[in-house]
Design an enzyme around this catalytic site. Structure first.
Site, mmCIF file in Angstrom:
data_model
loop_
_atom_site.group_PDB
_atom_site.id
_atom_site.type_symbol
_atom_site.label_atom_id
_atom_site.label_comp_id
_atom_site.label_asym_id
_atom_site.label_seq_id
_atom_site.Cartn_x
_atom_site.Cartn_y
_atom_site.Cartn_z
ATOM 1 C CG PHE A 153 -1.842 1.252 1.163
ATOM 2 C CD1 PHE A 153 -3.005 1.216 0.427
ATOM 3 C CD2 PHE A 153 -1.507 2.425 1.815
ATOM 4 C CE1 PHE A 153 -3.833 2.335 0.337
ATOM 5 C CE2 PHE A 153 -2.314 3.549 1.737
ATOM 6 C CZ PHE A 153 -3.481 3.498 1.000
ATOM 7 C CG ASP A 207 5.934 3.991 1.482
ATOM 8 O OD1 ASP A 207 5.965 4.751 2.466
ATOM 9 O OD2 ASP A 207 4.900 3.809 0.804
ATOM 10 C CE LYS A 232 0.119 7.422 6.400
ATOM 11 N NZ LYS A 232 -1.064 8.162 5.969
#
Length: 405
Positions: free
Chosen positions: A144, A229, A258
């Site tokens: 994801f 990531d 984030k």
């Protein structure tokens, strides 16, 4: 329009006026401080999701709020048509944190992933010498990385991918954790291997011990960029600054987001050395808001906080407490626990209840969490949690599992 005041009024307004791209719990939050949030009717909840790790430092972190407020009174946006006095210090500190020579600031995590993909392809053509139009990137099953058209093109999540074709070519997927499969998939056209050191959306899926080191070795041997990531796993969530640190692995490219914005602003970045990011030149990539002074000021402060090491220590210590508490629930319906730092994926016996049913029961007891993939829930409280908060979280999971109504 009469201003909504109750939970049902707020939800009705959202349902009537907003696209239904989420299925949130029926709670309407109005305030947050540290690990705790309060809804419009005054009920308090322990936040065990932390904005998918965007709130590592808690809601309304005083140090970050002060830095943001100070910058808001000075300068918030210039565009990159001009220099601003915050971007340089931010880039310098993020470079120190990652050990990389350059950063390319963006906004959302998906933007940063897209940027990394573009950089890898351009590097492949200009530096590695891959023939134009033939660059391939190896990705992982169960990945994801966001929801843009290109990213969902290499997703195996049917909901995320369905009906968005035609899909972007140039990607090969291999099983996550299978180094032999990765080795077979890499060829002369491969410019990058993109992976999450821990697959967060998949339910905090940990790779086999030594896998990241094998990925690093394969990439080094084949002159392929290792792109990590760390949007969810990075910035102290796992008990180290980066999840790759657990195997002493340094990727060629970090993709960050984030928590980099402290839960205040969307801030993301790609970090790499000059021989990689140097392929980006004026006009070849950009963003109106990327590197804006407000975002850069917050990101700078986040980097300074992480240089102190306190959050990494807290994550490791509280994570050990959380893992031990969850593993003790094997007699209560927990069939598997995967934890790294203050981040855990919990599989429950599907004959007892779904993940959605479990988090609804947890909400009724004052804890907010998120389900994923049927009977799995994810737990990621802010790193400012206390031992008592972790005890409460485990107790609520236990009590909720016992609730069969």
């Amino acid at each position: 329009m009469t201003r909504p005041t109750t939970t049902s009024q707020h939800i009705d307004l959202v349902e009537a006026t907003s696209a239904h791209n989420y299925h949130p719990l029926e709670v309407v939050l109005a305030r947050g401080e540290g690990c705790w949030v309060t809804d419009v009717e005054g009920h308090r909840y322990l936040d065990a999701l932390a904005g998918y790790s965007a709130l590592n430092f808690g809601h309304a972190n005083a140090r970050l709020v002060r830095r943001a407020q100070d910058q808001m009174h000075r300068l918030t946006l210039t565009s990159r048509a001009f220099h601003n006095d915050q971007l340089g210090p931010f880039a310098h500190e993020l470079g120190r944190l990652t050990g990389k020579e350059q950063i390319l600031p963006m906004n959302s995590g998906a933007e940063a992933v897209e940027t990394a993909l573009k950089v890898a392809r351009k590097w492949g053509y200009q530096v590695k010498g891959v023939p134009e139009g033939e660059a391939s990137i190896v990705v992982m099953d169960g990945n994801f990385h966001g929801r843009t058209t290109t990213i969902v093109s290499f997703s195996d999540d049917k909901e995320a991918r369905g009906d968005y074709g035609p899909y972007t070519p140039g990607f090969r997927a291999v099983p996550y954790g299978d180094a032999d499969a990765l080795r077979r998939a890499v060829d002369d056209t491969t410019v990058a291997v993109l992976l999450e050191p821990i697959q967060g959306e998949g339910g905090v899926v940990l790779p086999p011990e030594g896998y990241l080191r094998e990925v690093r070795e394969i990439c080094s041997q084949t002159r392929t960029l290792m792109v990590a990531d760390e949007i969810q796993s990075g910035l102290a969530r796992t008990g180290r600054t980066f999840a790759c640190d657990h195997e002493d692995v340094v990727p060629d490219v970090y993709v960050l987001g984030k928590a980099l914005g402290g839960g205040i602003m969307p801030v993301s970045a790609v970090a790499a050395d000059r021989d990689v990011l140097g392929v980006i030149t004026p006009g070849t990539h950009g963003s109106t808001f990327g590197g804006n002074p407000l975002a850069a000021a917050i990101g700078h402060e986040v980097c300074l906080m992480l240089q102190e090491g306190e959050f990494q220590r807290r994550s490791a210590e509280l994570g050990a407490q959380l893992a031990a508490g969850l593993e003790a629930l094997s007699d209560h319906g927990v069939v598997a626990v995967r934890a790294r730092g203050l981040w855990a994926g919990v599989d429950v016996d599907p004959s007892l209840m779904s993940g959605r049913q479990l988090i609804e029961r947890m909400m009724a007891r004052g804890v907010l969490a998120k389900d994923t993939h049927g009977s799995t829930i994810r737990l990621a409280p802010p790193l400012v949690a206390t031992e008592d908060d972790v005890d409460l979280l485990v107790r609520v999971v236990r009590e909720s599992l016992a609730d069969r109504d």
